[in-house]
Design a protein around this motif. Sequence first.
Motif, PDB file in Angstrom:
ATOM      1  N   PHE A 282      -6.357   6.024   4.579  1.00  9.89           N
ATOM      2  CA  PHE A 282      -5.369   6.085   5.653  1.00  9.89           C
ATOM      3  C   PHE A 282      -4.692   7.450   5.834  1.00  9.89           C
ATOM      4  O   PHE A 282      -4.004   7.677   6.828  1.00  9.89           O
ATOM      5  N   LYS A 283      -4.896   8.383   4.891  1.00  9.85           N
ATOM      6  CA  LYS A 283      -4.129   9.630   4.940  1.00  9.85           C
ATOM      7  C   LYS A 283      -4.434  10.479   6.171  1.00  9.85           C
ATOM      8  O   LYS A 283      -3.590  11.282   6.584  1.00  9.85           O
ATOM      9  N   ASN A 284      -5.595  10.298   6.771  1.00  7.55           N
ATOM     10  CA  ASN A 284      -5.942  11.092   7.960  1.00  7.55           C
ATOM     11  C   ASN A 284      -5.952  10.264   9.243  1.00  7.55           C
ATOM     12  O   ASN A 284      -6.446  10.733  10.278  1.00  7.55           O
ATOM     13  N   LYS A 285      -5.405   9.075   9.185  1.00  3.76           N
ATOM     14  CA  LYS A 285      -5.377   8.208  10.357  1.00  3.76           C
ATOM     15  C   LYS A 285      -4.094   8.448  11.157  1.00  3.76           C
ATOM     16  O   LYS A 285      -2.988   8.332  10.614  1.00  3.76           O
ATOM     17  N   ASP A 286      -4.249   8.771  12.431  1.00  2.00           N
ATOM     18  CA  ASP A 286      -3.088   9.079  13.268  1.00  2.00           C
ATOM     19  C   ASP A 286      -2.145   7.897  13.417  1.00  2.00           C
ATOM     20  O   ASP A 286      -0.934   8.081  13.610  1.00  2.00           O
ATOM     21  N   TYR A 287      -2.679   6.685  13.358  1.00  2.00           N
ATOM     22  CA  TYR A 287      -1.834   5.515  13.572  1.00  2.00           C
ATOM     23  C   TYR A 287      -0.944   5.190  12.363  1.00  2.00           C
ATOM     24  O   TYR A 287      -0.028   4.372  12.459  1.00  2.00           O
ATOM     25  N   VAL A 288      -1.209   5.811  11.219  1.00  2.00           N
ATOM     26  CA  VAL A 288      -0.376   5.602  10.033  1.00  2.00           C
ATOM     27  C   VAL A 288       0.724   6.659  10.016  1.00  2.00           C
ATOM     28  O   VAL A 288       0.468   7.850   9.903  1.00  2.00           O
ATOM     29  N   LYS A 289       1.964   6.200  10.159  1.00  2.00           N
ATOM     30  CA  LYS A 289       3.116   7.100  10.231  1.00  2.00           C
ATOM     31  C   LYS A 289       3.698   7.412   8.859  1.00  2.00           C
ATOM     32  O   LYS A 289       4.520   8.307   8.711  1.00  2.00           O
ATOM     33  N   GLY A 290       3.301   6.658   7.866  1.00  2.00           N
ATOM     34  CA  GLY A 290       3.752   6.868   6.494  1.00  2.00           C
ATOM     35  C   GLY A 290       3.065   5.863   5.595  1.00  2.00           C
ATOM     36  O   GLY A 290       2.587   4.828   6.065  1.00  2.00           O
ATOM     37  N   GLN A 291       2.992   6.160   4.314  1.00  2.00           N
ATOM     38  CA  GLN A 291       2.381   5.216   3.386  1.00  2.00           C
ATOM     39  C   GLN A 291       2.823   5.520   1.969  1.00  2.00           C
ATOM     40  O   GLN A 291       3.351   6.594   1.675  1.00  2.00           O
ATOM     41  N   SER A 292       2.628   4.547   1.076  1.00  2.00           N
ATOM     42  CA  SER A 292       2.923   4.751  -0.337  1.00  2.00           C
ATOM     43  C   SER A 292       2.117   5.933  -0.846  1.00  2.00           C
ATOM     44  O   SER A 292       0.938   6.082  -0.510  1.00  2.00           O
ATOM     45  N   LYS A 293       2.751   6.761  -1.643  1.00  6.66           N
ATOM     46  CA  LYS A 293       2.083   7.947  -2.173  1.00  6.66           C
ATOM     47  C   LYS A 293       1.320   7.605  -3.447  1.00  6.66           C
ATOM     48  O   LYS A 293       1.643   6.651  -4.153  1.00  6.66           O
ATOM     49  N   VAL A 294       0.318   8.403  -3.738  1.00  5.48           N
ATOM     50  CA  VAL A 294      -0.382   8.299  -5.016  1.00  5.48           C
ATOM     51  C   VAL A 294       0.296   9.268  -5.965  1.00  5.48           C
ATOM     52  O   VAL A 294       0.130  10.485  -5.868  1.00  5.48           O
ATOM     53  N   ILE A 295       1.136   8.724  -6.852  1.00  2.00           N
ATOM     54  CA  ILE A 295       1.869   9.570  -7.786  1.00  2.00           C
ATOM     55  C   ILE A 295       1.739   9.002  -9.193  1.00  2.00           C
ATOM     56  O   ILE A 295       1.498   7.810  -9.390  1.00  2.00           O
ATOM     57  N   GLU A 296       1.939   9.857 -10.179  1.00  2.00           N
ATOM     58  CA  GLU A 296       1.883   9.435 -11.569  1.00  2.00           C
ATOM     59  C   GLU A 296       3.017   8.451 -11.859  1.00  2.00           C
ATOM     60  O   GLU A 296       4.153   8.656 -11.429  1.00  2.00           O
ATOM     61  N   GLY A 297       2.694   7.393 -12.587  1.00  2.00           N
ATOM     62  CA  GLY A 297       3.720   6.459 -13.028  1.00  2.00           C
ATOM     63  C   GLY A 297       4.018   5.317 -12.088  1.00  2.00           C
ATOM     64  O   GLY A 297       4.755   4.395 -12.434  1.00  2.00           O
ATOM     65  N   HIS A 298       3.468   5.356 -10.866  1.00  2.00           N
ATOM     66  CA  HIS A 298       3.692   4.289  -9.889  1.00  2.00           C
ATOM     67  C   HIS A 298       2.958   3.030 -10.357  1.00  2.00           C
ATOM     68  O   HIS A 298       1.804   3.088 -10.753  1.00  2.00           O
ATOM     69  N   ALA A 299       3.642   1.878 -10.310  1.00  2.00           N
ATOM     70  CA  ALA A 299       3.040   0.635 -10.808  1.00  2.00           C
ATOM     71  C   ALA A 299       2.373  -0.189  -9.713  1.00  2.00           C
ATOM     72  O   ALA A 299       1.709  -1.187 -10.006  1.00  2.00           O
ATOM     73  N   TYR A 300       2.566   0.167  -8.447  1.00  2.00           N
ATOM     74  CA  TYR A 300       1.886  -0.458  -7.298  1.00  2.00           C
ATOM     75  C   TYR A 300       1.952  -1.981  -7.292  1.00  2.00           C
ATOM     76  O   TYR A 300       0.938  -2.656  -7.215  1.00  2.00           O
ATOM     77  N   HIS A 301       3.171  -2.479  -7.380  1.00  2.00           N
ATOM     78  CA  HIS A 301       3.358  -3.903  -7.071  1.00  2.00           C
ATOM     79  C   HIS A 301       3.026  -4.142  -5.605  1.00  2.00           C
ATOM     80  O   HIS A 301       2.471  -5.184  -5.247  1.00  2.00           O
ATOM     81  N   LEU A 302       3.380  -3.178  -4.763  1.00  2.00           N
ATOM     82  CA  LEU A 302       3.087  -3.244  -3.333  1.00  2.00           C
ATOM     83  C   LEU A 302       2.386  -1.968  -2.908  1.00  2.00           C
ATOM     84  O   LEU A 302       2.558  -0.910  -3.529  1.00  2.00           O
ATOM     85  N   TYR A 303       1.589  -2.086  -1.831  1.00  2.00           N
ATOM     86  CA  TYR A 303       1.102  -0.881  -1.161  1.00  2.00           C
ATOM     87  C   TYR A 303       1.520  -0.983   0.295  1.00  2.00           C
ATOM     88  O   TYR A 303       1.099  -1.897   1.013  1.00  2.00           O
ATOM     89  N   VAL A 304       2.365  -0.042   0.711  1.00  2.00           N
ATOM     90  CA  VAL A 304       2.985  -0.092   2.033  1.00  2.00           C
ATOM     91  C   VAL A 304       2.410   0.991   2.942  1.00  2.00           C
ATOM     92  O   VAL A 304       2.252   2.147   2.521  1.00  2.00           O
TER      93      VAL A 304
END
Length: 384
Positions: A282-304
Amino acid sequence: MKKIPYGRQNITDEDISAVVEVLKSDYLTQGPKIAEFEEDFAAYVGSKYAVAVSNGTAALHLNAMALGVKPGDKVITTPITFVASANCVRYCGGELIFADIDPDTYLLDINKVRELLEKDTDKEIKGIIPVNFAGRVVDMEAFRVLADEYGCWIIEDACHSPGGYFINSKGKKVRSGSGRYADLAIFSFHPVKHIAAGEGGMITTNDEELYKKILNLRTHGIQQDFSKRIYDDSLWYYEMQELGYNYRLTDIQAALGLSQLKRADEGLVRRKEIAATYYNYFKNKDYVKGQSKVIEGHAYHLYVIEVEQRKELHAYLRDLNIYAQIHYVPTHLMPYYRDFGWKEGDLPNAEAYYGRCISLPVFPTLTQEEQEFVIEKIDVFFKK
């Protein structure tokens, strides 16, 4: 395609065997599995103490009681959280002050919190409840510095982030709920969480006094320590010294939680893989205005992801048996909190986020085929 929820428990034969073992034992509740679960969970997050309770909401309530929240006290929290994060303060008669979120992280904005504390000349603000929303862990070190400056306590709502961590100023990993910076932390074992026990919660802390107080409050306010009883030390005697609740966990749930805890890190690995797939697509999709980042330590209960036409996308996906979810309706706009004067426009970042957010399926047993189906259908919707 079969129904794809946003989250789902994963119950194995080992989990079932662990529960059956307790069902055949002498204890269904208040037995040895409780202490075993508490000990293993404390070791997992790195805290000194852990107290198992009936659910995450009970954990929050007990924390607010243990910290002495009373009428007139004010507490700051985020509007982008489940309502329980705020309600625990109201249970004790305190007042909520909602601070806006950082639109990049979706977490409580520490700069907004500082502004509120600077204006609090009467020192009515007693505490801060940061929430590790979606699994991203708040920089608790920074909040600790701020809280100490203004004499506040901290409850870390870590329901979304067991096993998650942030990197502190010394470059060290600090696990969610470790008690290194927060006075108290809470976790939930609801079925969609990382560790499922049907229901259930855990409180972690490094403060022995708070730990002992919560132990008593969890069980009707009955003093557990014989040496601290006032009137009698007989073995049969029990003594209620303060008003508490029955917020205990059962051994059945503790057994399931223990079994799930053993493969918690395995689940985290899979969640991170799913998150990385979503992000990279989704990082290059124009229709996505924001999204959860891929960062160290994130537990990803949700992906928004954030999109326009969120309501229409949500309905479209449900028609395809994809049960994406919205996290969360801003708490300050709930009818109950509107009665305290909160309204649209008060927290623009949170409200803008809510207008666009949608949580996509992310759980360890989500297959590659299912995830590709979700991605494909979102693409189809925006290409119509």
